[in-house]
Design an enzyme around this catalytic site. Structure first.
Site, PDB file in Angstrom:
ATOM      1  N   TRP A 105       0.834  -1.209   0.000  1.00 19.89           N
ATOM      2  CA  TRP A 105       0.000   0.000   0.000  1.00 19.89           C
ATOM      3  C   TRP A 105       0.861   1.249   0.000  1.00 19.89           C
ATOM      4  O   TRP A 105       0.534   2.230  -0.691  1.00 19.89           O
ATOM      5  CB  TRP A 105      -1.000  -0.013   1.144  1.00 19.89           C
ATOM      6  CG  TRP A 105      -2.104  -0.998   0.874  1.00 19.89           C
ATOM      7  CD1 TRP A 105      -2.380  -2.144   1.556  1.00 19.89           C
ATOM      8  CD2 TRP A 105      -3.061  -0.958  -0.214  1.00 19.89           C
ATOM      9  NE1 TRP A 105      -3.436  -2.811   0.977  1.00 19.89           N
ATOM     10  CE2 TRP A 105      -3.876  -2.106  -0.107  1.00 19.89           C
ATOM     11  CE3 TRP A 105      -3.296  -0.068  -1.266  1.00 19.89           C
ATOM     12  CZ2 TRP A 105      -4.925  -2.386  -1.002  1.00 19.89           C
ATOM     13  CZ3 TRP A 105      -4.337  -0.343  -2.167  1.00 19.89           C
ATOM     14  CH2 TRP A 105      -5.130  -1.481  -2.030  1.00 19.89           C
ATOM     15  N   ASP A 175      -1.811   6.638   6.188  1.00 18.80           N
ATOM     16  CA  ASP A 175      -2.822   5.729   5.661  1.00 18.80           C
ATOM     17  C   ASP A 175      -3.116   4.711   6.760  1.00 18.80           C
ATOM     18  O   ASP A 175      -2.326   3.796   6.991  1.00 18.80           O
ATOM     19  CB  ASP A 175      -2.288   5.035   4.400  1.00 18.80           C
ATOM     20  CG  ASP A 175      -3.285   4.019   3.847  1.00 18.80           C
ATOM     21  OD1 ASP A 175      -4.382   3.862   4.433  1.00 18.80           O
ATOM     22  OD2 ASP A 175      -2.955   3.388   2.822  1.00 18.80           O
ATOM     23  N   LYS A 199     -12.402  -1.744   5.855  1.00 19.73           N
ATOM     24  CA  LYS A 199     -11.601  -2.683   6.631  1.00 19.73           C
ATOM     25  C   LYS A 199     -12.144  -2.763   8.052  1.00 19.73           C
ATOM     26  O   LYS A 199     -12.408  -3.817   8.578  1.00 19.73           O
ATOM     27  CB  LYS A 199     -10.130  -2.266   6.678  1.00 19.73           C
ATOM     28  CG  LYS A 199      -9.519  -1.952   5.316  1.00 19.73           C
ATOM     29  CD  LYS A 199      -9.362  -3.165   4.429  1.00 19.73           C
ATOM     30  CE  LYS A 199      -9.184  -2.830   2.956  1.00 19.73           C
ATOM     31  NZ  LYS A 199      -7.993  -2.076   2.611  1.00 19.73           N
TER      32      LYS A 199
HETATM   33  C1  PLP Z   1      -7.445  -1.441   1.336  1.00 20.67           C
HETATM   34  C2  PLP Z   1      -6.399  -0.448   1.537  1.00 20.67           C
HETATM   35  C3  PLP Z   1      -6.269   0.669   0.694  1.00 20.67           C
HETATM   36  C4  PLP Z   1      -7.153   0.891  -0.498  1.00 20.67           C
HETATM   37  O1  PLP Z   1      -8.428   1.253  -0.111  1.00 20.67           O
HETATM   38  P1  PLP Z   1      -9.555   1.627  -1.183  1.00 20.67           P
HETATM   39  O2  PLP Z   1     -10.608   2.202  -0.297  1.00 20.67           O
HETATM   40  O3  PLP Z   1      -9.945   0.356  -1.859  1.00 20.67           O
HETATM   41  O4  PLP Z   1      -8.991   2.612  -2.127  1.00 20.67           O
HETATM   42  C5  PLP Z   1      -5.262   1.577   0.958  1.00 20.67           C
HETATM   43  N1  PLP Z   1      -4.435   1.410   1.994  1.00 20.67           N
HETATM   44  C6  PLP Z   1      -4.528   0.364   2.820  1.00 20.67           C
HETATM   45  C7  PLP Z   1      -3.567   0.235   3.965  1.00 20.67           C
HETATM   46  C8  PLP Z   1      -5.508  -0.600   2.623  1.00 20.67           C
HETATM   47  O5  PLP Z   1      -5.608  -1.644   3.447  1.00 20.67           O
END
Ligand code: PLP
Length: 365
Positions: A105, A175, A199
């Site tokens: 990511w 993030d 998540k």
């Molecule tokens: C799933 C995830 C993303 C992407 O998320 P989207 O909402 O599908 O764009 C980005 N960063 C992390 C750490 C993730 O687990």
């Protein structure tokens, strides 16, 4: 006929707390008896105000968010934040942005940022196959950087930070998609925290963003309105039609963490217990199960491990599925197995999986 217990270990979209889904079911046709569904109400109505208001209040209370931060609900997933952050805070500054590269990511965030400006990779875990987060002393931080970006939990590798990088006066952007609201964090250390909901806090379609007010003053003129944090903050996430139902689910999920679990300290205790159950099973397997991450950086959200052969991994996944343990296949880019055990996974799910792991080992080691 009673349904067989199933445990959903999907990395995202992930399991949601049952009480939240049950509440949504109860109110699906008529929210609070008004005769309309949340999907049918105006986003300018008082009901929408209430829903967005409580979702925000729950997040503020759970994380103890200081008053000088906005809480926003945006669209485009965490992936759009990969672009929005550099569009708002890198482009045109003449400075580089520092990125910590801990896995898949982080890599995506870096690729998008490079389209907007100069990116400096201040640590790269690639040569070690992304098994850990860096120590502070390993980071080659630039005190003049536009900001520092890190990924608090690498969902695919299963590597998590338990302490923020220290960045002095340089804003820290995070993030937190896959460990948001899984434990308390000191929000005041951050400039911006973002998390795609699917998540840990709701369904896909909404992204929570916590942003420090002084950063809003740095937003350049002329960005597309929907990609402009200041515009979205000025309009309290209601510049255009927001995904009300997704925000409503965030409200119910955060209400569950707040009232049923009792806050983030309690949530952390549960999450630790769940992760410990699975890591102990790995550690006590005499090498039959091999964890991916270094023990001190092991994610409490995504447990990643391997078996002695790919054939055994396939067999494990197939037999686990028969027993009701779903979606344990590791991400296609790294292989192996992955159990995602976000907030909504009950302790019993991890106990049951641990039991299955022990049985499987006995039969196949
Ligand atoms: C799933 C995830 C993303 C992407 O998320 P989207 O909402 O599908 O764009 C980005 N960063 C992390 C750490 C993730 O687990």
């Amino acid at each position: 006929m009673s349904e067989k217990t199933i445990y959903n270990f999907c990395a995202g979209p992930a399991a949601l707390p049952k009480p939240a889904i049950e509440q949504a079911q109860k109110e699906l046709l008529s929210y609070k008896g008004i005769g309309m569904s949340v999907m049918e109400i105006s986003h300018r109505s008082k009901w929408a105000d209430e829903i967005i208001g409580e979702a925000e209040d729950n997040i503020r209370t759970l994380l103890n968010v200081p008053d000088n931060y906005h809480v926003l609900f945006l669209q485009g997933g965490a992936s759009l934040q990969f672009s929005m952050i550099p569009m708002n805070f890198l482009q045109g500054t003449g400075k580089p942005a520092d990125y910590i590269h801990t896995g898949s990511w982080a890599n995506k965030a870096i690729a998008e940022a490079k389209k907007e400006g100069e990116v400096s990779i201040v640590w790269n875990g690639k040569d070690e196959n992304f098994v850990r987060t860096p120590a502070q002393s390993e980071l080659k931080l630039d005190p003049n950087a536009a900001y520092v970006h890190f990924t608090s939990n690498e969902t695919i590798q299963g590597v998590e930070y338990f302490e923020e990088p220290e960045t002095g006066n340089v804003p820290l952007m995070c993030d937190a998609s896959s460990d948001f609201l899984s434990r308390p964090i000191p929000v005041e250390k951050y400039g911006l925290i973002y998390a795609g909901a699917q998540k840990n806090i709701g369904p896909a379609g909404v992204t929570a963003v916590i942003i420090r007010d002084d950063l809003l003053e740095r937003v350049p003129e002329g960005l597309p309105s929907l990609l402009d944090y200041k515009n979205m903050a000025d309009n309290k996430s209601l510049y255009n039609t927001p995904p009300m139902f997704a925000i409503y689910m965030v409200m119910l999920t955060t209400r569950w963490v707040r009232n049923d679990i009792g806050g983030l300290k309690a949530m952390e205790t549960v999450n630790r217990k769940k992760a410990d159950l699975l890591y102990e099973a790995i550690d006590n397997s005499n090498g039959f199960y091999r964890g991916h991450a270094k023990p001190e950086c092991r994610s409490r959200m995504n447990v990643t491990w391997r078996l002695p052969s790919e054939d055994l991994e396939k067999q494990f996944i197939a037999e686990a599925e028969q027993e009701g343990f779903l979606q344990l296949k590791g991400h296609r880019s790294v292989g192996g197995l992955r159990a995602s055990i976000y907030n909504a996974m009950p302790v019993e799910g991890c106990e049951a999986l641990r039991g299955f792991m022990a049985e499987f080992q006995k039969k196949n080691a």
